[in-house]
Scaffold this motif. Structure first.
Motif, PDB file in Angstrom:
ATOM      1  N   LEU A 212       8.300   4.380  -4.332  1.00 24.01           N
ATOM      2  CA  LEU A 212       8.936   4.497  -5.633  1.00 24.01           C
ATOM      3  C   LEU A 212       9.486   5.905  -5.849  1.00 24.01           C
ATOM      4  O   LEU A 212      10.572   6.085  -6.402  1.00 24.01           O
ATOM      5  CB  LEU A 212       7.943   4.132  -6.738  1.00 24.01           C
ATOM      6  N   VAL A 213       8.746   6.908  -5.406  1.00 29.40           N
ATOM      7  CA  VAL A 213       9.246   8.285  -5.469  1.00 29.40           C
ATOM      8  C   VAL A 213      10.478   8.419  -4.583  1.00 29.40           C
ATOM      9  O   VAL A 213      11.479   9.040  -4.961  1.00 29.40           O
ATOM     10  CB  VAL A 213       8.153   9.287  -5.027  1.00 29.40           C
ATOM     11  N   LEU A 214      10.414   7.823  -3.399  1.00 28.01           N
ATOM     12  CA  LEU A 214      11.531   7.878  -2.463  1.00 28.01           C
ATOM     13  C   LEU A 214      12.790   7.259  -3.065  1.00 28.01           C
ATOM     14  O   LEU A 214      13.900   7.764  -2.865  1.00 28.01           O
ATOM     15  CB  LEU A 214      11.159   7.154  -1.166  1.00 28.01           C
ATOM     16  N   GLY A 215      12.629   6.172  -3.817  1.00 29.36           N
ATOM     17  CA  GLY A 215      13.772   5.511  -4.433  1.00 29.36           C
ATOM     18  C   GLY A 215      14.510   6.430  -5.388  1.00 29.36           C
ATOM     19  O   GLY A 215      15.752   6.493  -5.374  1.00 29.36           O
TER      20      GLY A 215
ATOM     21  N   PHE B   3      15.689  -0.829  -8.059  1.00 29.92           N
ATOM     22  CA  PHE B   3      15.915  -0.415  -9.440  1.00 29.92           C
ATOM     23  C   PHE B   3      15.837   1.104  -9.571  1.00 29.92           C
ATOM     24  O   PHE B   3      16.638   1.714 -10.289  1.00 29.92           O
ATOM     25  CB  PHE B   3      14.893  -1.084 -10.356  1.00 29.92           C
ATOM     26  N   ALA B   4      14.861   1.726  -8.882  1.00 34.14           N
ATOM     27  CA  ALA B   4      14.712   3.177  -8.941  1.00 34.14           C
ATOM     28  C   ALA B   4      15.976   3.870  -8.445  1.00 34.14           C
ATOM     29  O   ALA B   4      16.436   4.853  -9.037  1.00 34.14           O
ATOM     30  CB  ALA B   4      13.509   3.619  -8.104  1.00 34.14           C
TER      31      ALA B   4
ATOM     32  N   PRO C  40       0.802  -1.222   0.000  1.00 38.75           N
ATOM     33  CA  PRO C  40       0.000   0.000   0.000  1.00 38.75           C
ATOM     34  C   PRO C  40       0.835   1.273   0.000  1.00 38.75           C
ATOM     35  O   PRO C  40       0.362   2.337  -0.368  1.00 38.75           O
ATOM     36  CB  PRO C  40      -0.823  -0.121   1.298  1.00 38.75           C
ATOM     37  N   ARG C  41       2.098   1.176   0.430  1.00 40.92           N
ATOM     38  CA  ARG C  41       2.982   2.343   0.440  1.00 40.92           C
ATOM     39  C   ARG C  41       3.797   2.436  -0.846  1.00 40.92           C
ATOM     40  O   ARG C  41       4.679   3.278  -0.967  1.00 40.92           O
ATOM     41  CB  ARG C  41       3.928   2.275   1.644  1.00 40.92           C
ATOM     42  N   GLY C  42       3.517   1.552  -1.803  1.00 37.96           N
ATOM     43  CA  GLY C  42       4.312   1.442  -3.017  1.00 37.96           C
ATOM     44  C   GLY C  42       4.529   2.743  -3.758  1.00 37.96           C
ATOM     45  O   GLY C  42       5.676   3.113  -4.050  1.00 37.96           O
TER      46      GLY C  42
END
Length: 307
Positions: A16-19, A201-202, A10-12
């Protein structure tokens, strides 16, 4: 470990932005993660194939709009239109080819997982992604050869893509054949692993990007603007291709806009020039940032329909 991975789902969108931000803020961390890029791509593709629902695949194959039309639009029509537009805008041949290669990639292997994170239907992007991956070893080299400029033969690129995708498909087949009940019972765990791989990957895609931005801010800005423009244009096109509610339209938009650029990037290897790598890295920003905005849009839409 299992509860931790499940909590990622749910925090995906935020993760992804954080990565991406972590990779830009901490170049050493991005450099450390960079060698893991091929492994994370393989893991993401494998996870996607492990989440295949046989009934959904059979149902999709009976619908030409999903089994023929949508994969053809994704893998052939979109790259051709974007490539022609790139030449019309007088982009440099190198950058125009990078744009075509990015859009010729199949839908991101994490799109189904991202769709489920957003509360959308994950079955459609999963089926279309799998069908598009089957086409990729044929369509990507042909499109690259048609637009020209790659320092790798179409045959070698096709072979690398076939080995990468075929290897994941082979392992997934073995898992599904011998551990189908376990996979069915732990589907959320697989999604969590995909999200974790997407996060690594990010971070990895940002390796060296900060230095390139500092060296040529104008080129970096152009790549970033093009990446967001292409993604948003493709998502908007996808949203109007299918009649249905907002969730269905957004799902098709994700399929068209979010591409597994890392798959093509990994297959190219050293054949990807620094400018192409800069554009490929730029494409990750809308892929990881826009789902967070879509999450907000869905939340507002749900609030509107509440009595």
């Amino acid at each position: 470990m299992r509860p931790s991975l499940l909590r990622l789902i749910p925090r995906g969108p935020t993760l992804l932005v954080l990565g991406v931000l972590l990779g830009l803020a901490f170049p050493a961390l991005a450099d450390l993660a960079r060698p893991l890029m091929p492994a994370t791509i393989f893991l993401i593709v494998l996870g996607t194939l492990l989440r295949i629902d046989n009934q959904a695949v059979v149902g999709a194959l009976r619908q030409p709009s999903l089994s023929v039309l949508l994969p053809a639009v994704v893998m052939v029509a979109c790259p051709l239109v974007i490539g022609i537009a790139g030449h019309a805008l007088s982009l440099s041949p190198e950058l125009a080819l990078a744009v075509v290669l990015a859009v010729s990639a199949p839908p991101s292997s994490g799109t189904a997982a991202v769709a489920r994170m957003l509360g959308l239907d994950g079955a459609v992007p999963l089926v279309v992604t799998v069908l598009s991956m089957v086409l990729a070893p044929v369509t990507v080299p042909l499109l690259a050869g048609w637009f020209g400029g790659l320092e790798i033969s179409a045959f070698e690129l096709a072979l690398r893509l076939a080995l990468l995708i075929g290897g994941a498909e082979g392992i997934a087949f073995l898992f599904r054949r011998h551990a189908a009940p376990v996979l069915a019972a732990h589907g959320g765990m697989v999604d969590g692993i995909i999200v974790a791989a997407l996060l690594v990957f990010a971070v990895a895609t940002m390796a060296g990007i900060g230095a390139q931005i500092a060296a040529d801010m104008q080129a970096a800005t152009l790549c970033l603007v093009l990446a967001f423009a292409c993604n948003i244009a493709l998502q908007a096109t996808g949203a109007v291709l299918l009649q249905g509610d907002l969730a269905q339209r957004l799902t098709v938009g994700l399929i068209l806009g979010n591409r597994n650029v890392g798959l093509v990037w990994s297959a190219l290897g050293a054949a990807a020039s620094p400018r192409m790598a800069l554009y490929f890295a730029a494409t990750q920003l809308p892929i990881y940032i826009l789902p967070r905005l879509i999450e907000t849009l869905i939340g507002r839409d749900k609030n509107k329909v509440k009595p």
